[in-house]
Design an enzyme around this catalytic site. Structure first.
Site, PDB file in Angstrom:
ATOM      1  N   LYS A   1      16.710  62.973  95.573  1.00 34.85           N
ATOM      2  CA  LYS A   1      17.427  63.725  94.622  1.00 34.85           C
ATOM      3  C   LYS A   1      17.882  62.354  93.812  1.00 34.85           C
ATOM      4  O   LYS A   1      17.909  62.527  92.597  1.00 34.85           O
ATOM      5  CB  LYS A   1      18.288  64.561  95.304  1.00 34.85           C
ATOM      6  CG  LYS A   1      17.999  65.695  95.945  1.00 34.85           C
ATOM      7  CD  LYS A   1      18.914  66.426  96.874  1.00 34.85           C
ATOM      8  CE  LYS A   1      18.303  67.483  97.538  1.00 34.85           C
ATOM      9  NZ  LYS A   1      19.232  67.932  98.582  1.00 34.85           N
TER      10      LYS A   1
ATOM     11  N   THR B   1      15.839  64.015 102.051  1.00 35.93           N
ATOM     12  CA  THR B   1      15.774  64.588 100.493  1.00 35.93           C
ATOM     13  C   THR B   1      16.791  64.187  99.532  1.00 35.93           C
ATOM     14  O   THR B   1      16.604  64.059  98.260  1.00 35.93           O
ATOM     15  CB  THR B   1      15.672  66.142 100.569  1.00 35.93           C
ATOM     16  OG1 THR B   1      17.016  66.498 101.449  1.00 35.93           O
ATOM     17  CG2 THR B   1      14.592  66.761 101.491  1.00 35.93           C
TER      18      THR B   1
ATOM     19  N   LYS C   1      25.215  61.749 103.018  1.00 36.12           N
ATOM     20  CA  LYS C   1      24.246  62.382 104.261  1.00 36.12           C
ATOM     21  C   LYS C   1      25.326  62.709 105.189  1.00 36.12           C
ATOM     22  O   LYS C   1      26.396  62.250 105.097  1.00 36.12           O
ATOM     23  CB  LYS C   1      23.222  61.564 104.542  1.00 36.12           C
ATOM     24  CG  LYS C   1      23.427  60.113 104.954  1.00 36.12           C
ATOM     25  CD  LYS C   1      22.586  59.192 104.967  1.00 36.12           C
ATOM     26  CE  LYS C   1      21.647  58.767 103.781  1.00 36.12           C
ATOM     27  NZ  LYS C   1      20.461  59.322 103.606  1.00 36.12           N
ATOM     28  N   ARG C   2      24.650  63.548 106.219  1.00 32.66           N
ATOM     29  CA  ARG C   2      25.559  63.714 107.492  1.00 32.66           C
ATOM     30  C   ARG C   2      25.835  62.128 108.139  1.00 32.66           C
ATOM     31  O   ARG C   2      25.119  61.121 107.812  1.00 32.66           O
ATOM     32  CB  ARG C   2      24.584  64.675 108.449  1.00 32.66           C
ATOM     33  CG  ARG C   2      24.925  65.993 108.142  1.00 32.66           C
ATOM     34  CD  ARG C   2      26.164  66.511 108.181  1.00 32.66           C
ATOM     35  NE  ARG C   2      26.584  66.704 109.593  1.00 32.66           N
ATOM     36  CZ  ARG C   2      26.812  67.879 110.121  1.00 32.66           C
ATOM     37  NH1 ARG C   2      26.636  68.883 109.334  1.00 32.66           N
ATOM     38  NH2 ARG C   2      27.269  67.948 111.318  1.00 32.66           N
TER      39      ARG C   2
ATOM     40  N   LYS D   1      21.666  57.146 110.763  1.00 32.89           N
ATOM     41  CA  LYS D   1      21.520  57.027 109.423  1.00 32.89           C
ATOM     42  C   LYS D   1      22.366  55.562 108.876  1.00 32.89           C
ATOM     43  O   LYS D   1      22.207  55.218 107.802  1.00 32.89           O
ATOM     44  CB  LYS D   1      22.333  58.233 108.837  1.00 32.89           C
ATOM     45  CG  LYS D   1      21.325  59.220 109.251  1.00 32.89           C
ATOM     46  CD  LYS D   1      22.196  60.625 108.316  1.00 32.89           C
ATOM     47  CE  LYS D   1      21.579  61.800 108.729  1.00 32.89           C
ATOM     48  NZ  LYS D   1      20.325  62.494 107.793  1.00 32.89           N
TER      49      LYS D   1
ATOM     50  N   HIS E   1      11.534  69.161 112.387  1.00 36.74           N
ATOM     51  CA  HIS E   1      12.312  68.293 111.416  1.00 36.74           C
ATOM     52  C   HIS E   1      12.969  67.330 111.959  1.00 36.74           C
ATOM     53  O   HIS E   1      13.938  66.468 111.377  1.00 36.74           O
ATOM     54  CB  HIS E   1      13.639  69.376 110.938  1.00 36.74           C
ATOM     55  CG  HIS E   1      13.178  70.338 109.961  1.00 36.74           C
ATOM     56  ND1 HIS E   1      13.042  70.079 108.552  1.00 36.74           N
ATOM     57  CD2 HIS E   1      12.927  71.674 110.158  1.00 36.74           C
ATOM     58  CE1 HIS E   1      12.614  71.161 108.213  1.00 36.74           C
ATOM     59  NE2 HIS E   1      12.561  72.247 108.875  1.00 36.74           N
TER      60      HIS E   1
END
Ligand code: DL6
Length: 823
Positions: free
Chosen positions: A667, A663, A555-556, A561, A364
């Site tokens: 969504k 993901t 998100k985290r 990110k 992952h």
């Protein structure tokens, strides 16, 4: 094979009502007049649980009678969220329950809010596991999830003075109506001790592990109800307990506290989830947790296998496949070898032949800090026999490498499970690749990079073993349940079976340009925005304009990110508005949800900075008609379910090559949000599906990132060249956002300039800012935007987790569905 659509459960409103009241009286000992929402929630769950238990019984009986091959999904994390609404939806009883509770004077939506999230995971891979077990049950596949029954899941996040404070999560303090304890399946697990070498009668060397410590694993089953309510699989979570209970001798000698020590130590194993998502912690307890749940689960699998096949191991590989969700369960590989060689007394080759046909492994992440490596010394102390087995696996593997690359010591060093250095380390990724028959990444790009950069020689050694299975999400939770208004609108256009065949959403495409449908679609979005606005008001105390663009990044919190890229842009908009009050932009609300690992200082600094900038902007009457920032605390599955349906824009802005898949991107797009994103992870595949006109792609590609880094990236160049970048970075150093505390936000500037801007935030800034201008322009064209939003929903068929599971089933697991019928 298509799953069966018609429902198996038939219970009408009055029966449901009676069941709820019965549980209120007989399970909870209260009555309708006294019950609060929590009691109603428990009674409703118990009423549902009657159906669920019957489903589990029938499913297990059917699987047993058919002697099915099953997949065993090993994962240290399952981020399940709430179960009541999902179970009602999947059983087709949502409306029945709603009406029944209504007649009892109770609101189902209030009752649903009582359920604590089951947050037994950090983020991506944990939520993926939850989506996958939903799909497995829906597709009537024999499957079981195995994990840890953490007493405390992921911490609850509070924001105090802008900063993240971690509070313990207590999801089962007041009991959990879903879990079923199975004392009949308790297992014992050994730890520590030493290994004795013996010689058997035939001269065969035998190893005996004399453990120093034994703990008990108590299984708790959580039902996993497939859509349609036919198959109800389980998620089996192990709780640790002392095997000795209580030391009466010590107690009687006056050592009241010492007598408990062993209990406390044993129970610590399943006490708390490690809150790191992309960094390996390297802690002894973490390794013990991993071994604990793998050992319990393997014993459980073997107990079930032996019930049907006795001591005949020849059919094991036909019956059992184990998917390793990341390397966290990789210790299961040497554990199975230990069982086969030391216990079942198979010879090594036979045992290895079995092992390497049972395990498959999903990677992952490519981030080096997330790749698990255990000090050999630690393994030797906790699992001495396993370390020996790992050495033996490696020794034999090195011979194989030598055959392929004779005399090449450099390649051996790269491929070895053991990393030599100051301290010998065991590379769990290498062990997983060597011990598995299939290895997959989670999006096309990621899987390519796994092959090219992470495990290139493994790919050369075993062509075809490394493959891709693009992630997916369950449309039952992430559209049907969380966005009922849009679901109903979709039902009318394409029929009601899209939750099982998500490609049917393509039927919406032909309405994308239809003005009436556009209006209806955007009306639903507007309603959802109103609901989220109410949530923001309740949580943060200020109003947001629902005509503004709702721009969502959830998100985290991680530097890769790049929430701080969004932050710099927000500051730039603020600055533009201050400099020119007529600056032309459509009003926008930037909405964040993110938890940072408690030990990740810069991530916490970014949360602090977002909140401080938000405070200033939200209270600045000069700009706050056009700009607002909302950081919603304690981001979790149930909050995501409220944020996602309300989003106009989905922020997916990671540095290319760093986000394995994502993901949340799927969504949000499924719910009609338009992505602004880089060519990273599954964004690429989303772009392929929706087409270039319906997504805002910006920034460096993976190759460009590599070239820029190779040529010597100099973030200061961007600072000096772009006055806006310079202005916002300098602003961070003042006390404008942190009155009286100059420099409180300076660490972000330092990371971007002095520490090299590892994730190329400044290099991508200008492209991001331009892409945001395009977003603004597109949104103002109402018809264009509505069309884009509809096409996003219409084109998300590929990203159902049913498709991911189908890929696994057909290419890796080779499983057959096993329909569960009445009776
Ligand atoms: O595969 C599920 C999910 C991906 O979508 C994310 O891109 C990735 O960051 C995440 N990884 C993790 C932690 N990884 N480790 N180790 O959750 O997996």
């Amino acid at each position: 094979k298509k799953p069966n659509v018609e429902r198996d459960v038939t219970i009408n409103k009055s029966e449901f009502k009676a069941a709820v009241v019965r549980h209120l009286h007989c399970t909870l000992g209260t009555d309708e007049n006294k019950a609060n929402n929590h009691a109603w929630w428990k009674a409703t769950c118990s009423a549902m649980q009657e159906q669920v238990l019957e489903g589990i019984r029938k499913t297990q009986k059917t699987h047993y009678l058919n002697d099915t091959r099953a997949v065993h999904y090993f994962s240290a994390e399952f981020l399940m969220g709430r179960l009541l609404s999902n179970n009602l939806q999947n059983f087709g009883l949502f409306d029945v329950a709603n009406d029944a509770l209504n007649e009892l004077g109770v609101s189902l939506s209030d009752v649903l809010e009582e359920e604590p999230d089951m947050a037994l995971g950090n983020g991506g891979l944990g939520r993926l596991a939850a989506c996958f077990i939903d799909s497995l049950a829906t597709m009537e596949l024999p499957a079981i999830g195995y994990g840890i029954h953490y007493e405390h899941g992921l911490f609850r996040q509070e924001i105090q003075g802008g900063a993240q404070i971690e509070r313990p999560d207590s999801w089962r303090d007041y009991g959990n109506p879903w879990e079923i304890c199975r004392p009949e399946s308790i297992q014992e697990v050994s730890l520590y001790g030493y290994v004795e070498t013996k010689y058997g009668e035939n001269g065969r060397i035998q190893k005996e592990w004399h453990p120093g410590h034994i703990v008990k694993g108590i299984p708790w089953d959580i039902p996993v109800v497939g859509y349609g309510g036919k198959t109800v699989n389980v998620l089996r979570l192990w709780q640790s307990k002392s095997s000795g209970y209580f030391n009466w001798d010590v107690f009687n000698a006056g050592g009241y506290v010492d007598a408990q020590v062993e209990n406390v130590q044993a129970e610590t194993i399943s006490k708390v989830l490690y809150p790191n998502d992309e960094t390996e912690a390297g802690k002894e307890l973490r390794l013990i947790q991993q071994y604990f749940f793998c050992a319990c689960s393997l014993k459980d699998i073997i107990r079930r296998y032996k019930r049907a096949h006795g001591d005949d191991w020849s059919r094991f590989i036909d019956q059992v496949v184990i998917q390793l969700n990341d390397t966290h369960p990789a210790i299961a590989i040497p554990e199975l070898m230990r069982i086969l060689v030391d216990r079942a007394e198979l010879d090594w080759d036979q045992a290895w032949g079995i092992c390497t046909k049972v395990f498959a492994y999903t990677n992952h992440t490519l981030l080096p800090e997330a790749l698990e490596r255990w000090p050999a010394r630690m393994l030797e102390k906790i699992l001495p026999r396993h370390l020996e087995i790992i050495y033996e696996i490696n020794h034999r593997f090195m011979k194989e490498v030598d055959k392929k690359w004779p005399g090449d010591n450099a390649v051996k060093a790269r491929l070895s499970i053991i990393e030599e250095g100051n301290e010998k380390m065991v590379r769990m990724g290498h062990l997983s690749v060597i011990g598995s028959f299939a290895v997959n990444g989670v999006a096309e790009l990621h899987s390519r990079l796994v092959k090219q950069n992470l495990f290139p020689e493994f790919d050369a050694l075993w062509p075809g073993k490394l493959t891709n299975v693009t992630n997916g999400i369950t449309p039952r939770r992430w559209l049907k349940a969380c966005n009922p208004a849009l679901s109903k609108l979709i039902d009318k256009k394409v029929g009601a079976d899209w939750p099982l065949e998500l490609k049917k959403l393509e039927g919406l495409e032909k309405y994308a340009g239809n003005k009436t449908f556009q209006k209806q679609f955007m009306q639903v979005k507007q309603q959802n925005k109103q609901l989220l606005a109410a949530e923001i008001k309740e949580s943060l105390g200020f109003d947001v304009d629902t005509n503004a663009i709702f721009d969502v990044q959830i998100k985290r919190l991680h530097e890769y990110k790049r929430q701080h890229l969004a932050l710099l842009h927000i500051m730039a908009l603020y600055r533009r508005l201050l400099e020119n009050p007529d600056y032309d932009m459509h009003p926008r609300v930037f909405i964040f949800g993110a938890k940072a690992a408690p030990g990740y200082k810069l991530a916490k600094d970014i949360i602090y900075a977002i909140n401080k900038v938000a405070d200033k902007i939200n209270n600045d009457a000069r700009v706050n008609q056009k700009l607002k920032v909302a950081f919603l605390p304690n981001y979790r599955v149930s909050l995501a379910e409220k944020m996602i349906p309300a989003a106009d824009v989905s922020e997916q802005i990671s540095t290319a090559g760093k986000e394995a898949s994502g993901t949340g991107n799927m969504k949000l797009a499924l719910n009609g949000a338009v992505t602004i994103g880089t060519l990273d992870g599954a964004n690429i595949e989303i772009a392929e599906e929706v087409g270039d006109d319906n997504i805002f792609i910006f920034g460096l590609t993976v190759d460009e990132v590599n070239e820029l880094k190779a040529s010597g990236y100099k973030p200061y160049d961007y600072y000096y060249k772009n006055p806006e970048i310079k202005a916002v970075l300098d602003w961070l150093e003042t006390d404008y956002f942190t009155p009286g505390k100059p420099g409180a936000l300076a660490s972000i500037k330092q990371s971007l300039l002095d520490h090299g801007d590892q994730y190329l935030v400044l290099a991508d800034y200008e492209a991001y800012s331009k892409a945001q201008e395009e977003v603004d322009k597109a949104y103002r064209d109402k018809e264009r935007w509505a069309k884009m939003a509809i096409i996003n929903t219409a084109k998300m068929g590929k990203f159902t987790s049913d498709r991911s599971i189908r890929d696994y089933v057909e290419r890796i697991w080779k499983l057959n569905a096993c329909p569960v019928r009445k009776g």
